[in-house]
Enzyme design. Structure first.
Site, PDB file in Angstrom:
ATOM      1  N   GLN A 256       0.834  -1.204   0.000  1.00 41.61           N
ATOM      2  CA  GLN A 256       0.000   0.000   0.000  1.00 41.61           C
ATOM      3  C   GLN A 256       0.866   1.249   0.000  1.00 41.61           C
ATOM      4  O   GLN A 256       0.588   2.214  -0.711  1.00 41.61           O
ATOM      5  CB  GLN A 256      -0.942  -0.006   1.205  1.00 41.61           C
ATOM      6  CG  GLN A 256      -1.984  -1.123   1.112  1.00 41.61           C
ATOM      7  CD  GLN A 256      -2.887  -1.194   2.327  1.00 41.61           C
ATOM      8  OE1 GLN A 256      -2.658  -0.521   3.332  1.00 41.61           O
ATOM      9  NE2 GLN A 256      -3.911  -2.013   2.241  1.00 41.61           N
TER      10      GLN A 256
ATOM     11  N   ASP B 108      -1.908 -11.654   4.387  1.00 42.49           N
ATOM     12  CA  ASP B 108      -3.336 -11.749   4.706  1.00 42.49           C
ATOM     13  C   ASP B 108      -3.772 -13.184   5.015  1.00 42.49           C
ATOM     14  O   ASP B 108      -4.924 -13.415   5.386  1.00 42.49           O
ATOM     15  CB  ASP B 108      -4.173 -11.200   3.540  1.00 42.49           C
ATOM     16  CG  ASP B 108      -3.971  -9.693   3.384  1.00 42.49           C
ATOM     17  OD1 ASP B 108      -3.603  -9.031   4.373  1.00 42.49           O
ATOM     18  OD2 ASP B 108      -4.178  -9.180   2.264  1.00 42.49           O
TER      19      ASP B 108
ATOM     20  N   LYS C  29      -3.433  -4.466  11.258  1.00 39.10           N
ATOM     21  CA  LYS C  29      -4.389  -4.755  10.182  1.00 39.10           C
ATOM     22  C   LYS C  29      -5.791  -4.331  10.641  1.00 39.10           C
ATOM     23  O   LYS C  29      -5.923  -3.568  11.579  1.00 39.10           O
ATOM     24  CB  LYS C  29      -4.323  -6.243   9.813  1.00 39.10           C
ATOM     25  CG  LYS C  29      -2.996  -6.647   9.173  1.00 39.10           C
ATOM     26  CD  LYS C  29      -2.849  -6.035   7.796  1.00 39.10           C
ATOM     27  CE  LYS C  29      -1.532  -6.389   7.155  1.00 39.10           C
ATOM     28  NZ  LYS C  29      -1.278  -5.581   5.958  1.00 39.10           N
TER      29      LYS C  29
HETATM   30  C1  S3P Z   1      -2.804  -4.654   0.174  1.00 36.05           C
HETATM   31  C2  S3P Z   1      -1.604  -4.737   0.823  1.00 36.05           C
HETATM   32  C3  S3P Z   1      -1.438  -5.382   2.134  1.00 36.05           C
HETATM   33  C4  S3P Z   1      -2.616  -6.282   2.473  1.00 36.05           C
HETATM   34  C5  S3P Z   1      -3.935  -5.634   2.186  1.00 36.05           C
HETATM   35  C6  S3P Z   1      -4.045  -5.241   0.729  1.00 36.05           C
HETATM   36  C7  S3P Z   1      -2.875  -3.962  -1.119  1.00 36.05           C
HETATM   37  O1  S3P Z   1      -1.352  -4.367   3.120  1.00 36.05           O
HETATM   38  O2  S3P Z   1      -2.551  -6.661   3.827  1.00 36.05           O
HETATM   39  O3  S3P Z   1      -5.003  -6.516   2.502  1.00 36.05           O
HETATM   40  O4  S3P Z   1      -3.897  -4.054  -1.810  1.00 36.05           O
HETATM   41  O5  S3P Z   1      -1.893  -3.298  -1.476  1.00 36.05           O
HETATM   42  P1  S3P Z   1       0.049  -3.655   3.477  1.00 36.05           P
HETATM   43  O6  S3P Z   1       0.490  -2.866   2.324  1.00 36.05           O
HETATM   44  O7  S3P Z   1      -0.272  -2.804   4.684  1.00 36.05           O
HETATM   45  O8  S3P Z   1       0.991  -4.766   3.814  1.00 36.05           O
END
Ligand code: S3P
Length: 425
Positions: A167, A312, A339
């Protein structure tokens, strides 16, 4: 309240809803592309609907035709100033990725969301976006949502991610589309690369080499996007089938991007019988069918290097670990504490209630295998993946498992309970 009873095996041929990560990105990137394009296989889950709502608020026309969307792109600079705060609901992906786009706009905006997201760390995006020249201000002087963003006049940065996060990487790359000069992001461990693949597919100037991604100011051209089934949703069914002897389950058309398949690697290591067939490549993403045969699993250890590729899936892994022979140790997973819920604490508390011998570590869990799962009432903490992991625990439990606050499964897997009951024998 979701109630799940002991099963003998799982059997059938199913599809799971579209990939959440890719669905968000498809709406966001097509919204700022030139032209109109169709998204097929879009996930109509609460999180992705939040993304649609936010972009509609900024003047983007999005037509919904079942799981097909038509997005009328407004180009990089065609978004309109939203009159009200942009509500991301429970969706961290909406908030963090959209903030990268908002950082490139010359209008002010506010992003907010539900109670869970207002407690999640946003400094991880606020810090790099400020370095690029955006003004980002969080609640009470803290970098917590609601965030007020005033963008425009960005410049490129070289940034090393302090936490492995797709993200955060994506927010910086999206801001990089608007920045003067080159933006580069270095990641110590590879997190999902859907943003990079989709940006490339839509014509951005982007290069990935080893652990670094570079992007230059670019415009995007709309193209149709096909969304695979979400491997993170498939994981609940696949792991359950793998751990229930006699099961035979096929999950069709799942996204098998190697940055997401850590769950398959770990299940294989635990002795699971899972094969991939009918592989195809569409819009830069790998798709395929998963064929699972149930059997006995053995415990394993999961360390930090693997965590971004299955971040996840730890809740479901913890559940099937309780059915394996031997101990499973999960470390280097401290991200789970921030999370949708504190998943380390939540797994420890709820699995303990079900009689599973589990120990909480600061950065993970130790789960004793071959434990008998008792039944009873547990809570999801409003976290979709906790609700589904606990539902799968019910398949192995002596008495029914009832999960309160289970509505949240709609965040990522609408129809989960129904689909599970059709394959439960
Ligand atoms: C996601 C990245 C992950 C994941 C989330 C979706 C994404 O989070 O846990 O469900 O779509 O880029 P993080 O970037 O915080 O690890």
């Amino acid at each position: 309240m979701l109630e799940v009873r002991r099963a003998h095996k799982l059997e059938g041929r199913v599809c799971v809803p579209g990939d959440k990560s890719i669905s968000h990105r498809a709406v966001m990137l097509l919204a700022i592309s030139q032209g109109q394009a169709t998204i097929n296989g879009f996930l109509p889950g609460e999180d992705c609907l939040s993304t649609i709502r936010c972009f509609r608020q900024m003047g983007v026309e999005i037509e919904e035709r079942g799981s097909q969307l038509v997005v009328h792109g407004r180009g990089l600079y065609g978004l309109q100033e939203p009159r009200l705060p942009l509500d991301c609901g429970n969706s961290g992906t909406t908030m963090r990725l959209m903030s990268g786009i908002l950082a490139g706009q010359d209008f002010p905006s506010t992003v907010t969301g539900d109670q869970s997201i207002r407690a999640r760390p946003m400094d991880r995006i606020a810090i790099p976006l400020r370095k690029m020249g955006a003004h980002v201000e969080g609640r009470d002087g803290l970098d917590l949502a609601p965030l007020e963003i005033q963008g425009g006049n960005l410049h490129g940065i070289d940034y090393t991610l302090p936490v492995p996060s797709a993200q955060v990487k994506s927010a910086i790359l999206l801001a990089g589309l608007y920045a003067e000069g080159e933006t580069s992001v270095e990641e110590k461990l590879p997190a999902r690369n859907h943003t990079e693949l989709m940006l490339e597919f839509l014509g951005a100037q982007i290069q990935s080499e080893e652990s670094r991604v570079r992007i230059a100011h670019s415009s995007l051209e709309a193209r149709d996007i096909q969304i695979p089934g979400d491997i993170s949703s498939a994981a609940f069914l696949v792991a359950a089938a793998a751990a229930l002897p006699g099961s035979h389950l096929v999950v069709e058309n799942v996204g098998l991007n190697p940055t997401r398949t850590g769950i398959l690697d770990v299940l294989h290591r635990m002795g699971a019988r899972i094969e991939c067939e009918n592989l195809t490549n569409q819009n830069g993403e790998l798709f395929g069918d998963l064929i699972v045969r149930g059997g006995e699993l053995k415990g394993t250890s999961i360390t930090s290097d693997l965590v971004p590729r299955l971040v996840d899936e730890i809740p479901i892994l913890a559940v099937v670990a309780s059915r394996a022979h031997g101990v499973t140790t999960i470390t280097g997973a401290e991200e789970l504490r921030v999370k949708e819920s504190n998943r380390i604490r939540a797994l420890f508390t709820e699995l303990s209630k079900l009689g599973v011998p589990v120990h909480e570590l600061s950065d993970g869990l130790v789960v004793e295998g071959k434990s008998e799962i008792l039944g009873g009432e547990v809570t999801s903490y409003g976290d979709h993946r906790m609700a589904m992991a606990l539902a799968i625990a019910g398949l192995f439990a002596r008495e029914p498992v009832r999960i309160s606050d289970s509505q949240c499964v709609n965040v990522s897997f609408p129809g989960f309970g129904r689909l599970l009951s059709t394959i439960t024998k």
